[in-house]
Design an enzyme around this catalytic site. Structure first.
Site, PDB file in Angstrom:
ATOM      1  N   LYS A  22       0.827  -1.271  -0.123  1.00 21.89           N
ATOM      2  CA  LYS A  22      -0.068   0.037   0.071  1.00 21.89           C
ATOM      3  C   LYS A  22       1.060   1.165   0.056  1.00 21.89           C
ATOM      4  CE  LYS A  22      -1.900   1.714   3.933  1.00 21.89           C
ATOM      5  NZ  LYS A  22      -1.411   3.149   4.231  1.00 21.89           N
ATOM      6  N   ASN A  23       1.929   1.358   0.982  1.00 14.08           N
ATOM      7  CA  ASN A  23       2.787   2.553   1.215  1.00 14.08           C
ATOM      8  C   ASN A  23       3.694   2.748   0.026  1.00 14.08           C
ATOM      9  OD1 ASN A  23       1.024   2.990   3.267  1.00 14.08           O
ATOM     10  ND2 ASN A  23       2.494   2.600   4.699  1.00 14.08           N
ATOM     11  N   ARG A  97      -5.236  10.813   3.749  1.00 12.69           N
ATOM     12  CA  ARG A  97      -4.275  11.971   3.997  1.00 12.69           C
ATOM     13  C   ARG A  97      -2.987  11.792   3.212  1.00 12.69           C
ATOM     14  NH1 ARG A  97      -3.558  13.722   8.381  1.00 12.69           N
ATOM     15  NH2 ARG A  97      -1.176  14.418   7.831  1.00 12.69           N
ATOM     16  N   CYS A 121      -5.497  13.063  12.570  1.00  7.63           N
ATOM     17  CA  CYS A 121      -6.186  11.921  12.079  1.00  7.63           C
ATOM     18  C   CYS A 121      -5.973  10.972  13.738  1.00  7.63           C
ATOM     19  CB  CYS A 121      -5.380  10.993  11.079  1.00  7.63           C
ATOM     20  SG  CYS A 121      -4.250   9.900  11.493  1.00  7.63           S
ATOM     21  N   ARG A 126      -0.144  14.929  12.724  1.00  3.62           N
ATOM     22  CA  ARG A 126       0.303  14.676  11.590  1.00  3.62           C
ATOM     23  C   ARG A 126       0.279  16.001  10.657  1.00  3.62           C
ATOM     24  NH1 ARG A 126      -1.667   8.898   9.404  1.00  3.62           N
ATOM     25  NH2 ARG A 126       0.392   9.207   8.281  1.00  3.62           N
ATOM     26  N   GLN A 130       6.796  19.951   6.771  1.00  2.51           N
ATOM     27  CA  GLN A 130       8.135  19.764   6.176  1.00  2.51           C
ATOM     28  C   GLN A 130       7.762  19.790   4.716  1.00  2.51           C
ATOM     29  OE1 GLN A 130      11.169  19.174   8.118  1.00  2.51           O
ATOM     30  NE2 GLN A 130       9.897  20.092   9.564  1.00  2.51           N
ATOM     31  N   ASP A 309       4.036   0.763  12.198  1.00  5.02           N
ATOM     32  CA  ASP A 309       2.834   0.173  11.727  1.00  5.02           C
ATOM     33  C   ASP A 309       2.556  -1.434  11.996  1.00  5.02           C
ATOM     34  OD1 ASP A 309       3.152   1.838   8.615  1.00  5.02           O
ATOM     35  OD2 ASP A 309       2.521   2.482  10.391  1.00  5.02           O
ATOM     36  N   ARG A 401      -9.098  -0.533   4.245  1.00  3.79           N
ATOM     37  CA  ARG A 401      -8.224   0.554   3.687  1.00  3.79           C
ATOM     38  C   ARG A 401      -6.828  -0.001   3.430  1.00  3.79           C
ATOM     39  NH1 ARG A 401      -7.625   6.079   6.686  1.00  3.79           N
ATOM     40  NH2 ARG A 401      -6.408   6.103   5.106  1.00  3.79           N
TER      41      ARG A 401
HETATM   42  C1  EPZ Z   1       4.118   6.984   6.341  1.00  2.00           C
HETATM   43  O1  EPZ Z   1       3.134   8.227   6.700  1.00  2.00           O
HETATM   44  C2  EPZ Z   1       3.038   5.817   6.203  1.00  2.00           C
HETATM   45  N1  EPZ Z   1       1.808   6.159   5.265  1.00  2.00           N
HETATM   46  C3  EPZ Z   1       2.502   5.557   7.599  1.00  2.00           C
HETATM   47  O2  EPZ Z   1       1.794   4.255   7.365  1.00  2.00           O
HETATM   48  C4  EPZ Z   1       3.545   5.229   8.701  1.00  2.00           C
HETATM   49  O3  EPZ Z   1       3.075   5.073   9.883  1.00  2.00           O
HETATM   50  C5  EPZ Z   1       4.314   6.556   8.583  1.00  2.00           C
HETATM   51  O4  EPZ Z   1       4.907   6.772   7.393  1.00  2.00           O
HETATM   52  C6  EPZ Z   1       5.587   6.358   9.628  1.00  2.00           C
HETATM   53  O5  EPZ Z   1       6.400   5.108   9.221  1.00  2.00           O
HETATM   54  C7  EPZ Z   1       2.167   6.312   3.997  1.00  2.00           C
HETATM   55  O6  EPZ Z   1       3.322   5.939   3.610  1.00  2.00           O
HETATM   56  C8  EPZ Z   1       0.995   6.635   3.051  1.00  2.00           C
HETATM   57  P1  EPZ Z   1       5.708  10.502   8.557  1.00  2.00           P
HETATM   58  P2  EPZ Z   1       3.576   9.691   6.771  1.00  2.00           P
HETATM   59  O7  EPZ Z   1       5.774  11.987   7.654  1.00  2.00           O
HETATM   60  O8  EPZ Z   1       4.664  10.079   5.894  1.00  2.00           O
HETATM   61  C9  EPZ Z   1       5.720  14.150  11.721  1.00  2.00           C
HETATM   62  C10 EPZ Z   1      -0.013   2.822   7.691  1.00  2.00           C
HETATM   63  O9  EPZ Z   1      -0.440   2.304   8.702  1.00  2.00           O
HETATM   64  N2  EPZ Z   1       5.724  15.085  10.873  1.00  2.00           N
HETATM   65  O10 EPZ Z   1       6.868   9.733   8.207  1.00  2.00           O
HETATM   66  O11 EPZ Z   1       2.348  10.681   6.973  1.00  2.00           O
HETATM   67  C11 EPZ Z   1       4.652  13.335  12.118  1.00  2.00           C
HETATM   68  O12 EPZ Z   1       3.563  14.070  12.693  1.00  2.00           O
HETATM   69  C12 EPZ Z   1       0.316   4.362   7.672  1.00  2.00           C
HETATM   70  O13 EPZ Z   1       0.156   2.278   6.582  1.00  2.00           O
HETATM   71  C13 EPZ Z   1       5.532  16.254  10.934  1.00  2.00           C
HETATM   72  O14 EPZ Z   1       5.755  16.873  12.082  1.00  2.00           O
HETATM   73  O15 EPZ Z   1       4.333   9.785   8.329  1.00  2.00           O
HETATM   74  C14 EPZ Z   1       4.918  11.752  12.613  1.00  2.00           C
HETATM   75  O16 EPZ Z   1       4.856  12.408  14.008  1.00  2.00           O
HETATM   76  C15 EPZ Z   1      -0.052   5.125   8.924  1.00  2.00           C
HETATM   77  N3  EPZ Z   1       5.786  17.383  10.047  1.00  2.00           N
HETATM   78  C16 EPZ Z   1       6.279  11.916  12.024  1.00  2.00           C
HETATM   79  O17 EPZ Z   1       6.821  12.966  11.533  1.00  2.00           O
HETATM   80  C17 EPZ Z   1       5.721  16.922   8.690  1.00  2.00           C
HETATM   81  O18 EPZ Z   1       5.791  17.786   7.749  1.00  2.00           O
HETATM   82  C18 EPZ Z   1       6.465  10.842  10.918  1.00  2.00           C
HETATM   83  O19 EPZ Z   1       5.462  10.853   9.901  1.00  2.00           O
HETATM   84  C19 EPZ Z   1       5.582  15.239   8.468  1.00  2.00           C
HETATM   85  C20 EPZ Z   1       5.778  14.567   9.547  1.00  2.00           C
END
Ligand code: EPZ
Length: 424
Positions: A22-23, A97, A121, A126, A130, A309, A401
């Site tokens: 998926k990701n 998202r 969410c 989230r 960045q 995850d 999903r």
């Molecule tokens: C990806 O989400 C995955 N989703 C998530 O999988 C996964 O949990 C996550 O990475 C972490 O491995 C997809 O790839 C579609 P992040 P993402 O940006 O990219 C903070 C699942 O269950 N952050 O790496 O949205 C954020 O709040 C899903 O399949 C900021 O503060 O996660 C979090 O605390 C859930 N500002 C941390 O960084 C930003 O601009 C990591 O989030 C971006 C992120």
């Protein structure tokens, strides 16, 4: 509204095939917007979020067709030659998202993008600061208005961007934007997830010049044009991890086929530490229960650390382990929504800030429970597999999903699991 009903107690045995990731599929489908023409993607998983991405691409003007080939998973054809609309609407972004990954490609290819801000969410605030900081560093003019972010740039310029924290979709969005930018871009403190590496592989096949994906420093030499391609998507490491836990928790013996062991090192290491026998076999991994499960601590980390995850699934496994396990969630601030539901099934779990203490072994009992997010719903399915009696899980749309027919796969391994219709 569908529910899933599970009678616990079956020992899972046999073989199961992992679907496409998926990701990886979501940003790869979005990357089709970087070229004009027809792209073909194979091993596309049949799940809700992928359908949402198909809808979003259609909304932008792409022609999207899908086909299913037995044993080869789904095929998606995307023709972007008529894409003109650059707006990702609230109705789609609020359901997924990850839609935010069209922001980079649209800004880079069409000079403008208008994307609904994802908002918070179930698992955390989230923010996407960045993503926006990076686009601004590449010269995009960013405006936030009426719940939407608009990015404008005649042509993005190469830049050096240092992420304040590791962000998966942030790295993916900016890597795609930089692929068509003028000049050289360096992304520091990048995410090293296999899905990021896979996206870089796809972009390089399209004609991009990306190096260092899979490390924390990615460099991109922008090019003027990219081409549509054909690509087969990698297997889903989180689905594979979930199936390995299902085998272990039911004291079973299961071969999880078509997964890539090198994507699962941290998960396999913790399963072995807990006393599960994991052996590579026939292009997959076999999980076999061996003796009592041992309490094991985990702390979720960006790849190659233990994936957030898999935290909820591992928590259920630890309810069957002897002793106390400490599970710390370092990525998301609110990813323990499954705890109260597991406690309702008899789990002995104490939450202390971002760490939970799980004591075991305890006997779970079947109950009516509510899914709250994707991985929480997987943990409730695992709990139902071992609980005495019947478990009924509501709001399984969360599960659908991100999992491609998980209940069907578990049934093929001997689980007593079925779907019913019922109230919310
Ligand atoms: C990806 O989400 C995955 N989703 C998530 O999988 C996964 O949990 C996550 O990475 C972490 O491995 C997809 O790839 C579609 P992040 P993402 O940006 O990219 C903070 C699942 O269950 N952050 O790496 O949205 C954020 O709040 C899903 O399949 C900021 O503060 O996660 C979090 O605390 C859930 N500002 C941390 O960084 C930003 O601009 C990591 O989030 C971006 C992120």
């Amino acid at each position: 509204m569908q529910n899933i009903v599970i009678k616990g107690g079956a020992r899972l045995t046999g073989e199961v095939r992992v679907s496409g990731s998926k990701n990886a599929a979501l940003p790869i489908l979005a990357s089709s917007l970087l070229a004009s023409g027809r792209s073909v993607y194979r091993n596309v998983p049949a799940l809700g979020d992928v359908r949402t991405m198909h809808k979003l691409l259609g909304e932008l003007g792409a022609e999207v067709e899908t086909k299913t080939e037995p044993k080869a998973g789904g095929i998606t054809f995307v023709d972007t030659s008529k894409v003109e609309n650059v707006e990702a609407p609230y109705d789609l972004v609020k359901t997924m998202r990850a839609s935010v990954v069209v922001l980079g490609p649209l800004t880079a290819r069409h000079g403008r993008a208008r994307v609904s801000l994802p908002g918070g969410c179930a698992i955390g605030a989230r923010p996407i600061d960045q993503h926006l900081k990076g686009l601004a560093a590449m010269g995009a003019k960013i405006e936030l208005e009426h719940g939407y972010v608009t990015a404008r740039a005649r042509r993005l310029q190469g830049a050096t961007i240092v992420f304040d924290m590791v962000t998966v979709t942030g790295t993916e969005n900016l890597m795609m934007a930089a692929a068509l930018a003028k000049g050289h871009t360096t992304l520091e403190n990048s995410a090293r997830e296999p899905e990021v590496e896979e996206l870089a592989r796809v972009l390089n096949k399209m004609g991009a010049r990306i190096q260092g994906a899979g490390t924390s420093q990615i460099t991109i030499e922008g090019v003027d044009e990219l081409q549509p391609i054909e690509h087969t998507i990698i297997p889903d490491r989180i689905e594979a991890g979930t199936l390995l836990v299902a085998a272990a928790i039911t004291r079973g013996n299961v071969l999880v086929r078509d997964c890539l062991p090198e994507h699962l090192d941290a998960v396999v290491a913790k399963l072995r530490a807990a006393g599960v026998e994991i052996t590579p076999e026939d292009g997959g991994l076999r999980a076999r229960a061996k003796g009592d499960l041992k309490s094991t601590d985990i702390s979720t980390q960006p790849f190659p650390g233990f994936p957030t995850d898999m935290q909820a699934q591992f928590m259920v496994l630890m309810t069957r382990a002897k002793g106390q396990s400490l599970l710390t969630e370092t990525i998301f601030e609110n990813r323990f929504m499954h705890v109260p539901e597991l406690q309702r099934m008899g789990a002995d779990i104490q939450v202390e800030g971002r760490t939970v203490a799980v004591r075991g072994p305890v006997r779970l009992t079947g109950a009516e429970v509510m899914a709250t997010d994707l991985r929480a719903s997987a943990s409730l399915v695992l709990a139902g597999l071992i609980a005495d009696g019947t478990t009924k899980i509501r709001r399984v749309y969360h599960l659908d999903r991100g999992y491609d027919r998980l209940d069907k796969k578990l049934r093929a391994l001997g689980a007593d699991v079925r779907r019913t219709r019922g109230p919310m």
